[in-house]
Design a protein around this motif. Structure first.
Motif, PDB file in Angstrom:
ATOM      1  N   MET A 139       0.835  -1.202   0.000  1.00 13.06           N
ATOM      2  CA  MET A 139       0.000   0.000   0.000  1.00 13.06           C
ATOM      3  C   MET A 139       0.873   1.256   0.000  1.00 13.06           C
ATOM      4  O   MET A 139       0.617   2.207  -0.757  1.00 13.06           O
ATOM      5  CB  MET A 139      -0.929   0.001   1.212  1.00 13.06           C
ATOM      6  CG  MET A 139      -1.785   1.262   1.334  1.00 13.06           C
ATOM      7  SD  MET A 139      -2.689   1.368   2.895  1.00 13.06           S
ATOM      8  CE  MET A 139      -1.335   1.648   4.062  1.00 13.06           C
ATOM      9  N   ASN A 197      -4.241  -4.051  -8.462  1.00 13.06           N
ATOM     10  CA  ASN A 197      -3.100  -4.141  -7.557  1.00 13.06           C
ATOM     11  C   ASN A 197      -1.868  -4.756  -8.213  1.00 13.06           C
ATOM     12  O   ASN A 197      -0.922  -5.142  -7.521  1.00 13.06           O
ATOM     13  CB  ASN A 197      -3.488  -4.911  -6.301  1.00 13.06           C
ATOM     14  CG  ASN A 197      -4.385  -4.085  -5.389  1.00 13.06           C
ATOM     15  OD1 ASN A 197      -4.206  -2.880  -5.271  1.00 13.06           O
ATOM     16  ND2 ASN A 197      -5.362  -4.730  -4.765  1.00 13.06           N
ATOM     17  N   GLU A 216      -5.817  -0.032  -2.091  1.00 16.61           N
ATOM     18  CA  GLU A 216      -6.096  -1.131  -1.166  1.00 16.61           C
ATOM     19  C   GLU A 216      -5.609  -2.494  -1.671  1.00 16.61           C
ATOM     20  O   GLU A 216      -6.383  -3.271  -2.222  1.00 16.61           O
ATOM     21  CB  GLU A 216      -7.577  -1.186  -0.811  1.00 16.61           C
ATOM     22  CG  GLU A 216      -8.560  -1.144  -1.961  1.00 16.61           C
ATOM     23  CD  GLU A 216     -10.004  -1.258  -1.490  1.00 16.61           C
ATOM     24  OE1 GLU A 216     -10.285  -2.027  -0.542  1.00 16.61           O
ATOM     25  OE2 GLU A 216     -10.869  -0.587  -2.071  1.00 16.61           O
ATOM     26  N   GLU A 247      -5.781  -0.315   3.450  1.00 14.42           N
ATOM     27  CA  GLU A 247      -6.348   0.678   2.527  1.00 14.42           C
ATOM     28  C   GLU A 247      -6.278   2.078   3.127  1.00 14.42           C
ATOM     29  O   GLU A 247      -6.533   2.268   4.316  1.00 14.42           O
ATOM     30  CB  GLU A 247      -7.814   0.340   2.235  1.00 14.42           C
ATOM     31  CG  GLU A 247      -8.543   1.365   1.383  1.00 14.42           C
ATOM     32  CD  GLU A 247     -10.028   1.047   1.218  1.00 14.42           C
ATOM     33  OE1 GLU A 247     -10.637   1.598   0.287  1.00 14.42           O
ATOM     34  OE2 GLU A 247     -10.574   0.266   2.022  1.00 14.42           O
TER      35      GLU A 247
END
Length: 265
Positions: A139, A197, A216, A247
């Motif tokens: 993150m 991601n 996230e 997140e």
């Protein structure tokens, strides 16, 4: 007459609107801190939900998850092999060694904050601690890529590289959960664009000053594959491996990335 194609950008807010989002985000941060403090062996995830809702409403805000497409809770409480969207329940009672991911959202003055935090109950295994830390580091890598002029998938790529760096650091592999990711956020909780991601850099809309995204990553100690349970919400790993979820809501500013969902110390 000629017509110039408009550059696609990630939706952006004014400085004042970012401050309003940060106020909503601070409520979320306070709720998460209160939930973590309450998460002890013998406490149910429904108990945690009540803690979060009371903090949110006490701040004059509204839980954004409650009633969202029929979701019954103010938080998503995802324990062990539950990746995301766990429904708070009196039947899910925390025990020593559980890995808990709490996702929380609040609306204040029409603006949304959205943040998630993974932590342990009691003593965690080394593998679980490293999984949570790897997710946090991924993150952070994504947040660092939230700069003026970057492309959307530059953030995806940074998150993926963060995961790979964590694998080297901890000497174990992590699964990047397939099909789930971050999103635009503002006066609605989930807005375009979808933020993967992982992936190649240099694609998608451009980030500009004031662009806001929820970043996230969700990682597992095993598979990338998941299944949604019969309740139509709870997402579990297909191999039963544990999962973590971190997140923050983040904005692009002239001074670099700004986390809008800060947590009280």
């Amino acid at each position: 007459m000629g017509f110039r194609k408009r550059k696609r950008v990630v939706p952006f807010r004014s400085a004042g609107e970012l401050d309003a989002m940060a106020a909503a985000g601070a409520v979320v941060g306070a709720a998460l801190v209160a939930v973590r403090a309450a998460a002890k062996p013998g406490v149910s995830t429904l108990d945690l939900d009540e803690v979060a809702e009371s903090v949110i409403r006490g701040a004059g805000a509204v839980p954004s998850f409650k009633g969202y497409h029929g979701f019954p809770g103010s938080i998503c409480s995802s324990v062990n092999d539950v990746v995301v969207h766990g429904i708070p329940s009196a039947d899910v009672v925390l025990a020593d060694g559980d890995l808990v991911s709490i996702d929380c959202g609040a609306i204040l003055d029409g603006w949304h904050g959205d943040s998630a935090w993974t932590f342990g109950v009691g003593t965690l295994s080394t593998a679980d601690e490293e999984l949570s830390e790897a997710t946090r580091l991924s993150m952070e890598a994504g947040i660092a890529a939230m700069v003026d002029g970057a492309r959307l998938t530059d953030i995806s790529h940074a998150i993926e590289l963060g995961t790979r760096a964590a694998e080297k650091k901890f000497g174990r592999s992590f699964g990047i959960v397939d099909g789930y990711g971050g999103h635009g956020i503002g006066r609605e909780m989930h807005m375009d664009p979808f933020l993967a991601n992982e992936g190649e850099p240099g694609k998608g809309p451009t980030l500009v000053i004031g662009s806001t995204l929820a970043i996230e990553p969700m990682l597992t100690l095993g598979t990338t594959e998941t299944t949604v349970l019969d309740d139509d919400w709870t997402v579990v790993t297909d191999d039963g491996s544990r999962s973590a979820h971190w997140e923050h809501t983040v904005a692009v500013t002239a001074d670099g990335p700004r986390i809008l969902t800060t947590r009280p110390a």
